[in-house]
Scaffold this active site. Structure first.
Site, PDB file in Angstrom:
ATOM      1  N   SER A  26       0.800  -1.234   0.000  1.00 34.74           N
ATOM      2  CA  SER A  26       0.000   0.000   0.000  1.00 34.74           C
ATOM      3  C   SER A  26       0.828   1.278   0.000  1.00 34.74           C
ATOM      4  CB  SER A  26      -0.956   0.012   1.194  1.00 34.74           C
ATOM      5  OG  SER A  26      -1.984  -0.923   1.008  1.00 34.74           O
ATOM      6  N   LYS A  72       0.546   3.201  -3.152  1.00 25.87           N
ATOM      7  CA  LYS A  72      -0.676   3.958  -3.447  1.00 25.87           C
ATOM      8  C   LYS A  72      -0.440   5.471  -3.390  1.00 25.87           C
ATOM      9  CE  LYS A  72      -3.579   0.305  -1.456  1.00 25.87           C
ATOM     10  NZ  LYS A  72      -4.437  -0.061  -0.313  1.00 25.87           N
ATOM     11  N   TYR A 112      -2.643  -2.699 -10.598  1.00 22.32           N
ATOM     12  CA  TYR A 112      -2.691  -2.616  -9.131  1.00 22.32           C
ATOM     13  C   TYR A 112      -1.771  -3.661  -8.487  1.00 22.32           C
ATOM     14  CZ  TYR A 112      -4.647  -2.838  -4.407  1.00 22.32           C
ATOM     15  OH  TYR A 112      -4.808  -2.848  -3.041  1.00 22.32           O
ATOM     16  N   TYR A 128      -4.067   3.205   7.694  1.00 19.22           N
ATOM     17  CA  TYR A 128      -5.330   2.481   7.728  1.00 19.22           C
ATOM     18  C   TYR A 128      -6.252   3.095   8.789  1.00 19.22           C
ATOM     19  CZ  TYR A 128      -2.437  -0.844   5.102  1.00 19.22           C
ATOM     20  OH  TYR A 128      -1.591  -1.424   4.201  1.00 19.22           O
ATOM     21  N   VAL A 182       1.175  -3.898   4.041  1.00 25.75           N
ATOM     22  CA  VAL A 182       1.033  -5.143   4.799  1.00 25.75           C
ATOM     23  C   VAL A 182       2.266  -6.048   4.709  1.00 25.75           C
ATOM     24  CG1 VAL A 182      -1.477  -5.171   4.777  1.00 25.75           C
ATOM     25  CG2 VAL A 182      -0.213  -6.268   2.906  1.00 25.75           C
TER      26      VAL A 182
END
Length: 313
Positions: free
Chosen positions: A69, A72, A197, A249, A267
């Site tokens: 992530s 992102k 992705y 998160y 993660v």
């Protein structure tokens, strides 16, 4: 020659890393992506780089891990550079969710049915559809080239084992993507978007790579070592705001109180953190807490921030 604060960090960091490492046994490595379950649960490493290019590494900083992530943040920036703010935020919102990063609950419950922000999975999948390119491979190559530029590492590439593992087990992400397609949020074919992705999540890095990317963000898109403008300042401002409000998160509020710095976790156990105008920090600790963040990494960043009064708040 290291600045006085960097000298202090260098002296104290080995003890702090050793202390924070004790937290590893209280967490678990990610297993929903099978390849990530092979990560060493007791690892913890950190790399800090300043605006002069001086750096400090400690612990398992040389460990390779995938961005997950963390990537992102940079696909958001690239999508903004490709499309502009209005087009991007027509399809993705600007608000924290309070839900898990892979939840699709509010896509159906809250109108107009767009992802709440670009850093949850649904939002990042929508963002992946906005990267310019004729096909999924060209889009993925553009993301990889951007990450190579920001990290000053032309050898960055995908961990194909993690990429295949993610693709093979991505039932929930596929469900989100098809829902977004049905809602008119997703551009292009679902499997092509998901391929972009999965690839950007599976870019393999070290703490030094992440720290160098963070340094560019810490200096508002400028490489302080060369003076080159790599990202428009406005888009860095947007990215840093999302990192502060959504980057950890649904523990982002707690992290803001305890650490008080823009950050983005993944993660695989990675955390990218910035001390604005001063440092880029890359960290890895694969043992995760219940919110999906590195349990030892968060502890270490809290020690650093509180000792040196880095919090923005």
């Amino acid at each position: 020659m290291l600045a006085p604060e960097m000298n202090q960090i260098k002296k104290m960091l080995p003890l702090w890393v050793e202390s924070s490492k004790r937290q590893c046994s209280n967490g678990k490595v990610a297993s929903y992506i099978p390849e990530l379950s092979k990560s060493p649960i007791d690892a913890l490493g950190i790399h800090i780089v300043d605006s002069k290019g001086h750096s400090i590494s400690e612990g398992d900083a040389g460990l390779s891990f995938t961005m997950q992530s963390i990537s992102k943040v940079f696909t958001l920036i690239l999508a903004l550079m490709d499309n502009g703010e209005e087009a991007v935020f027509d399809k993705v919102g600007m608000e924290p969710t309070g839900d898990n990063f892979n939840s699709m609950l509010k896509l159906e419950l809250v109108q107009p049915g767009i992802p709440f922000n670009p850093l949850i999975n649904a939002g990042a999948i929508a963002i992946s559809s906005m990267i310019a390119g004729k096909d999924s491979l060209e889009k993925s190559e553009r993301v990889l080239s951007f990450l190579r530029l920001l990290s000053n590492n032309s050898s960055l590439s995908w961990d194909l084992d993690v990429y295949r593992s993610e693709s093979a087990t991505a039932n929930l992400n596929r469900s989100m993507a098809y829902f977004l397609k049905d809602n008119g949020v997703l551009k292009g074919e679902v499997e092509d978007v998901l391929d972009v992705y999965f690839r950007h999540c599976s870019v393999s890095v070290t703490c030094a790579d992440i720290a160098q990317m963070a340094l560019i963000l810490a200096h508002n898109g400028v490489n302080p070592l060369t003076g080159d403008v790599l990202i428009p300042r406005r888009y860095v401002q947007i990215a840093k705001t999302f990192m502060t409000t959504c980057g950890m998160y649904n523990a982002s509020g707690e992290f803001a109180i305890q650490v008080g710095l823009p950050a983005k976790s993944g993660v695989s156990g990675g955390i990218l953190t910035i001390v604005p105008g001063r440092y880029g920090i890359g960290l890895v600790g694969p043992s995760l807490n219940r919110k999906g963040n590195s349990i030892a990494g968060v502890d270490l960043l809290q020690s650093l921030s509180q000792q040196f009064d880095w919090s923005l708040f």
